[in-house]
Every structure is written in structure tokens, then in C-alpha cells.
Design an enzyme around this catalytic site. Structure first.
Site, PDB file in Angstrom:
ATOM      1  N   ASP A 197       0.838  -1.202   0.000  1.00  0.00           N
ATOM      2  CA  ASP A 197       0.000   0.000   0.000  1.00  0.00           C
ATOM      3  C   ASP A 197       0.877   1.257   0.000  1.00  0.00           C
ATOM      4  O   ASP A 197       2.080   1.199   0.293  1.00  0.00           O
ATOM      5  CB  ASP A 197      -0.883  -0.036   1.260  1.00  0.00           C
ATOM      6  CG  ASP A 197      -2.156   0.775   1.135  1.00  0.00           C
ATOM      7  OD1 ASP A 197      -2.270   1.582   0.194  1.00  0.00           O
ATOM      8  OD2 ASP A 197      -3.040   0.631   2.010  1.00  0.00           O
ATOM      9  N   ASP A 207     -10.982   2.153  -2.765  1.00  0.00           N
ATOM     10  CA  ASP A 207     -11.533   1.934  -1.423  1.00  0.00           C
ATOM     11  C   ASP A 207     -13.050   2.048  -1.436  1.00  0.00           C
ATOM     12  O   ASP A 207     -13.698   1.798  -0.421  1.00  0.00           O
ATOM     13  CB  ASP A 207     -10.943   2.950  -0.438  1.00  0.00           C
ATOM     14  CG  ASP A 207      -9.546   2.551   0.001  1.00  0.00           C
ATOM     15  OD1 ASP A 207      -9.150   1.394  -0.233  1.00  0.00           O
ATOM     16  OD2 ASP A 207      -8.833   3.395   0.574  1.00  0.00           O
TER      17      ASP A 207
END
Ligand code: DGJ
Length: 720
Positions: A457, A527
Site C-alpha cells: 500500500d 476503497d
């Protein structure tokens, strides 16, 4: 691994005939793919001119009948008033650069053309690789300083794509922000410059380095489209220019914003690859060409294509609150549903109980994992699943042991504020010792634990991009050195741990590009996991990138971003159009939900080869009206899968039949819906019937969805 980069590697051709052809009398090269040609010529003044890009022509046409359409790689010098590819300054302040042809070399599907400044030993070597079956061309450039003094590069683009002249042009691109990535935008190109770019150190959520240009008349199914993408994960720029003469040229590559690269005598600089393609078959065919090429040539497992596993990820169930006991319990449920890879997301390390602390300290949190990660990994493996883990190697929280020990390791200007985003700062990977530290930590993590998958990430943008330890004239190289070192760490980790699968993530889809795609099997798309919003996000993603690499998770309702509630079947169907995952509190699911999940996962396993390795036809766009429909056809043409979503029915309106694509007209297909929403029977019917009359479905109300699986039971082999 990494078969698109670096430029110095000779890429082997699959083509039967020479892809690069030279016509000496006209001093012209034709770079030919199966359906397209890209033509260059040295003009009477020694300029390398771009001549043509479009459908293949006849041999006799490549001569003087084609007019030059501008310089192929213009330096900033002479009377140039368009966007240059190369701009530089010599030590004495002279900035004029006029590049002329020197020599060339060609081998099979590769061409190198060498240019040089008219007076100085400043060289630009342009490389071309032809990917014949995909109608794509890759370009690279290496600039070399052969003078006795320093030269500072101020802009080095990878190349220009010149679109054939027409009365109208239209640009398609992908724009967005966090939770809203890959929104397709189409707009006319008028005189002037349209800039698409990133200035934040990574690819970015705002714009993605992909483009398509048409003459305003292409559709999803037909019409000429010129398209391309850049293989770079840092600051990038596309300058799309409609000149006063009415030409459109897209100059793409590294961003020149805050860029300066000093080249000492003898040094050279290589720019990232840029790719371009042409198709007469509309935006749909442009995507299919990219998808096939990415699967075969870009993704790390291209040589032995594997199907992506069904993933469970802890994030939307536990957030930072992971621990051994809970994970063991959830792993049992996940395995019983058919999940194949079980991943722990954020929260497992350091003092990471929220996003304020812990990044940088990559040992398991002793309260959550008193015995380390070993017992959970063994438990997951014992259930027959692979084990995965989340990391964010480039970041540090100020509240971490690493930052306390090395406050100078972050990107910063001395004596200036260090802006935090999500309470974190960026480690300066451009520094050799920081790069080595990051490599060592994650090499150790992967060596000491039986980890099968890493989700890497990167949750913030660069700010105050200082590198005080570097000489002042080198400080702006940080943007490029950072990404090169990031790639190096990634490549070394992959080489040391070849069986580990990587997923690139950046607060969702903030780092999706071809540079990353050659290093990671999959991407976290967004997301935003609302399955309806995802229809648009995924629609945009698939314009440029293969569905196989597009992770899509089923999460709980109401959705945490927009409070929308949809059925579990709807959420699964939306996610099954890419690589399927679940991130939900399985321990709270009802027996009924678990049964639906089991059924959907079993169905996905039957169709995933078609979704992941087949051809995608976007039959109905989420941007046009009440319906989204995507159809996938397997590589051998034996299976097709149709996903249909009805957004919001009004006035009891029924749906018109959906006409399928990509089938064999004379083939006969058995048609099966996953529920009772197919009207008009299960066939068998012909491909001609399905493509001309269509499939009738009964979908109604809000957020209704279904899938239809078609098996070809007789008929000729399908060719792509
Ligand atoms: C952002 C990612 O996109 C999410 O999937 C999750 O991994 C969080 N970061 C964890 O902090």
C-alpha cells in the site's frame, strides 16, 4: 517477469514477418502490426519526421505520397513553438537543441534511430518495439551527454503520438479522486493544450496515464481509435495539443514540473516506455488489445498465466483490530466458503491500533500476535488457503521507533514544516541507505514467514519534496530516483521470493499503471466497494487495464462510504467481473448469506477463466441510462458470461433484449441464467440469434442484477 522494461532488453518477437520495414529510397520505416502501421521518415534536412499512424497501407504508399506530420522527437530549439520532447541547458546557459538523424539499426520487431544535436555531442537514441498481434508500439528514449561539460535536462518525454488530421478530435481519459477512481471523461479537443498529469510523486487517483483519441465518431464497437499508456509510477504528464494548423499531438512521459536532471560528461538518462496502439474497432477493441497484451506481455505471470485466487481480506471487517484468535475463527469460515487466499490487512505490526502510529516498525504487534505470525499462517495453510499480508513499506508515522531513530530519512526540506497526511511521512527511497533498509526489512519478513502474497500500500502524496543530503543541483532528481529505487526494491524482492504474488495499492487505485503492472499481479482498484459505484469505477479501469488485475471485494452493507444497501448477490456479481475477494465480518453472516456466498464463489470458479483470460465486451455503459452489461468470451470461444445490472426501473418499463458480441454466428449455445430472470428459455440457440436478436431478461426495481452463462455446444472453433 517485467517483460516490458527496461528498454535495453531486446524483446523477442512472436511475429512471423518482419515488423520493422525500411524503404531506403524514401528513407522511411514502416512499423507494421497485424492491422496498423506507424511510419517515420528522415526528411531532406535530416529531421526524423512522423509521417503516418493508422490502418496498414500498401508497400507503394509508404513513399513520398505521405506527407511529414511533424517531428517525431523534437528538441527545444530552432523555431520550435510546440511542446518539445527534450529540453535542456548547457553549463554555459545555451538551451538551443536541434536534433538530426545520425544512424539506425533494426532487428525483427525493434528499431533504434540515433539523433544528435547539430553542433554538440548531445545524443538521443529512440527505440521502438512492435507488438504485432496487439497492434501496439512501445517507444523509449535514451539521452546521452557526449560533451565535455555538464548538461541539465529540463524535460525528457518518452515520445509524441501524432493523430492523423481530421476536422474533429475527441480525447478520452480517466479522472477521479479517492473513492471515485477511473471515471471516464470524453471531451472535444479544441485549439490549445490540455494537460493530464501527476505532480504528487505517484501515479495518482486524479488522472491515470492512459488516453484514447478519436475523430469524434468512434463508438464502443467501431471506428478508429488511437490509444496508449505510460509505464511510470511517479510524476507524469500528457500534453495534448491541438495546433493552430489543426493537428493533434500527445507528448507523454515524465513530468517536467520541478524536474531537473544534471548529466555529467559521458552520462545518459533513460525515460520510461510509452505505448500506443491503433484500432478501427472502437473503444472496446482498443481495450481488448490492451488486455491481451497486458496478460501476455506485461503482468509478471504472463508466461504461465495463472488464475487469480478468491481472496479474503480482513480490512473491512476488523480495520486495525486484528488478532490471532479472531483471524483463526474467520479463516475457518472463509475456507468453508471456498476462499483460496486469506490476507491480513493493516493493524498487525508495531503499535498499530489506529492510523496514528506504527508505520515503519514491521514486527508483529506482541499483544495481538503474542506468538508472532507463525501460528496464524500455519492455521491458514492447514485450511488449504494461501496466506497474505498488508504492508506499507514507503511510509513512517512520526510515532514510530524508525522515525525516532532516523528523522532525517523522510522527504523534507530542512527547517520547513513536514506536512502529514493520514499522520504519516514518506521515507526518502531516493536515498541509498533508506532503500536498502526497506529492502532488508521486507526481505526478512518474507524470508522468516511463509507468506504467499503481499498487498503493498502507499497512502499519501508527496509534499515538501526535499532531499537535503543530495547536492543542490541533484535535489530535483528525487521524483525519478524515488520511483527507480521503488522499482528496484520491488524487483529484488520478487527475484528473492519468486512464488510471492504482489498486489499494488495506493489508498485504492492511486498507483495503477503499466510500470506497476509489470511488477504486481493485481491492483486494489478503489476503497469504494459500493457495488453500484464500482460499475463506473470498473468500467473506467477496464478501458486501460485487464479485468484479471482488477481486485473487487464483496463488503458488508450498508456500504461505509455511501450507506447504500444492496443484496449480497448484487455485490457478488459486481465483484465477479474482476478478481473476486471478500472483506466482510463473516463471523456475523447468517446461514443464508453464507449459502449465497458459497454458491457465488463456486460459480465464479466455473467462469473465472473466461473473466480473467477472456475478451471483455462492454455491452451497456453505466454512464448511459438504466443498465450496465458486460460480457466476457473465453479465449477458446467455448464459454461466454454476461453480467447485467439494472439501476433503477421506472414506469414498469421492461428491458430490451441484450445483443451479445464476440460469438460464433454458426455456433450453438446453451444459455443458463443463475436465477429465474432469463425469459425465453435456455436454448440451444445460435450465436447469430444471440448477437442479432439477443437475450431477454426480467430485471426490475432498484439495484437488480443477474448473470447468464453461455456454453457453446457445437460449432466452429472461435478465432480472436
Ligand atoms: C488503504 C487501502 O486502500 C485499504 O484497502 C486498506 O489496506 C487501508 N489502506 C489500510 O490502512
Amino acid at each position: 517477469m517485467c517483460r516490458i522494461l527496461p528498454a535495453t532488453v531486446l524483446i523477442l518477437s512472436q511475429a512471423a514477418t518482419a515488423a520493422v520495414r525500411y524503404f531506403p529510397e524514401a528513407r522511411t520505416w514502416a512499423l507494421e502490426t497485424e492491422r496498423a502501421a506507424y511510419v517515420l521518415r528522415v526528411d531532406s534536412e535530416g529531421r526524423l519526421a512522423h509521417v503516418y499512424w493508422g490502418a496498414r497501407l500498401q508497400d507503394g504508399d509508404y513513399g513520398a505520397a505521405l506527407e511529414a506530420a511533424g517531428e517525431e522527437y523534437p528538441g527545444w530549439g530552432g523555431r520550435i513553438n510546440i511542446e518539445p520532447c527534450l529540453k535542456l541547458q548547457r553549463a554555459d546557459g545555451v538551451r538551443d537543441l536541434v536534433l538530426r538523424y545520425v544512424s539506425h539499426e533494426q532487428t525483427g520487431d525493434r528499431l533504434v534511430v540515433r539523433l544528435k544535436d547539430i553542433t554538440d555531442e548531445i545524443h538521443a537514441e529512440l527505440g521502438y518495439t512492435v507488438f504485432q498481434p496487439y497492434d501496439l508500439i512501445g517507444k523509449w528514449v535514451r539521452v546521452q551527454n557526449g560533451t565535455g561539460g555538464r548538461v541539465t535536462l529540463e524535460s525528457v518525454r518518452s515520445g509524441v503520438w501524432t493523430i492523423p488530421m481530421a476536422a474533429q478530435y475527441r480525447l478520452s481519459y480517466l479522472a477521479g479522486r479517492w473513492g471515485r477512481e477511473f471515471q471516464l471523461v470524453r471531451e472535444p479537443l479544441n485549439q490549445g493544450m490540455k494537460v493530464l498529469e501527476s505532480r504528487i510523486g505517484k501515479t495518482g487517483h486524479y488522472l491515470n496515464p492512459w488516453f484514447a483519441i478519436d475523430h469524434g465518431d468512434a463508438s464502443e464497437e467501431s471506428g478508429p481509435v488511437w490509444f496508449g499508456a505510460l509505464a511510470w509510477s511517479g510524476n507524469w504528464k500528457f500534453s495534448v495539443e491541438r495546433t493552430p494548423e489543426g493537428r493533434v499531438r500527445l507528448t507523454g512521459g515524465l513530468n517536467d514540473f520541478d524536474f531537473a536532471w544534471p548529466l555529467a560528461p559521458g552520462e545518459s538518462f533513460e525515460a520510461p516506455m510509452i505505448y500506443g496502439g491503433y484500432t478501427p474497432g472502437g473503444f472496446g477493441e482498443a481495450s481488448r488489445l490492451l488486455h491481451r497484451w497486458e496478460r501476455d506481455e506485461v503482468l509478471p505471470d504472463g508466461d504461465s498465466p495463472e488464475l487469480r485466487p478468491v481472496v479474503y481480506n480482513s480490512w473491512y471487517s476488523t480495520y486495525f483490530d486484528v488478532n490471532e484468535g479472531l483471524l483463526r475463527k474467520v479463516a475457518d469460515i472463509a475456507a468453508s466458503l471456498g476462499v483460496e487466499l486469506f490476507a491480513i490487512d493493516d493493524g498487525w505490526f508495531g503499535r498499530r491500533n489506529n492510523d496514528r502510529a506504527g508505520l515503519g516498525d514491521w514486527d508483529p504487534n506482541p499483544e495481538k500476535f503474542p506468538r508472532g505470525l507463525g501460528p496464524v499462517i500455519e492455521h491458514v495453510h492447514g485450511l488449504g488457503m494461501k496466506f497474505g499480508i498488508w504492508v506499507e513499506p514507503e511510509m513512517v508515522n512520526p510515532d514510530s521507533d524508525l522515525y525516532r531513530a532516523h528523522p532525517d530519512w523522510v522527504i523534507h526540506f530542512p527547517g520547513r514544516p513536514r506536512s502529514e497526511q493520514r499522520h504519516q511521512l514518506v521515507l526518502n527511497l531516493a536515498r541509498a541507505e533508506v532503500k536498502e533498509h526497506v529492502f532488508r526489512v521486507f526481505d526478512r519478513l518474507l524470508s522468516e514467514n511463509a507468506i504467499d502474497y503481499v498487498k503493498w500500500d502507499m497512502n499519501r502524496e508527496f509534499s515538501e519534496p526535499g532531499w537535503p543530503e543530495a547536492a543542490v543541483e541533484r535535489q530535483k532528481t528525487i521524483w525519478v530516483e524515488y520511483v527507480r529505487n521503488l522499482y528496484e526494491v520491488w524487483d529484488r524482492l520478487r527475484a528473492r521470493h519468486p512464488s510471492v504474488v504482489f498486489e499494488a495499492c495506493s489508498g485504492g487505485g492511486g498507483r495503477v499503471d503499466l510500470g506497476m503492472m509489470s511488477r504486481s499481479e493485481q491492483f486494489w482498484t478503489s476503497d469504494n466497494t459500493d457495488p453500484f459505484d464500482r460499475l463506473k469505477i470498473q468500467y473506467g479501469f477496464t478501458m486501460a487495464y485487464a479485468p484479471k488485475a482488477m481486485m473487487a471485494w464483496v463488503t458488508d452493507v450498508p456500504n461505509r462510504l455511501n450507506r447504500r444497501t444492496t443484496t449480497l448477490a448484487y455485490r457478488f456479481l459486481s465483484s465477479m467481473m474482476g478478481s473476486l475477494g471478500i472483506s466482510a465480518a463473516l463471523e456475523r453472516w447468517s446461514e443464508e448469506d453464507l449459502a449465497v456466498a458459497r454458491q457465488m464463489i463456486a460459480l465464479y470458479k466455473k467462469i473465472r477463466a473466461t473473466v480473467q483470460h477472456g475478451d471483455l465486451y462492454r455491452l451497456a455503459s453505466p454512464w448511459d441510462g438504466d443498465l450496465t452489461a458486460n460480457q466476457y468470451v473465453s479465449a477458446d470461444g467455448k464459454q461466454a458470461v454476461l453480467f447485467v445490472f439494472r439501476h433503477s426501473q421506472q414506469f414498469r418499463d421492461s428491458l430490451a433484449p441484450l445483443r451479445l458480441r464476440g460469438l460464433a454466428p454458426a455456433g450453438r449455445y446453451r444459455v443458463r441464467a443463475i436465477d429465474d430472470k432469463l425469459t425465453g428459455g435456455a436454448g440451444p440457440v445460435s450465436g447469430a440469434y444471440l448477437m442479432n436478436y439477443g437475450v431477454r431478461l426480467r430485471l426490475g426495481g432498484d439495484y437488480d442484477a443477474t448473470a447468464v452463462v453461455l456454453e457453446r455446444i457445437e460449432g466452429p472453433a472461435q478465432q480472436r
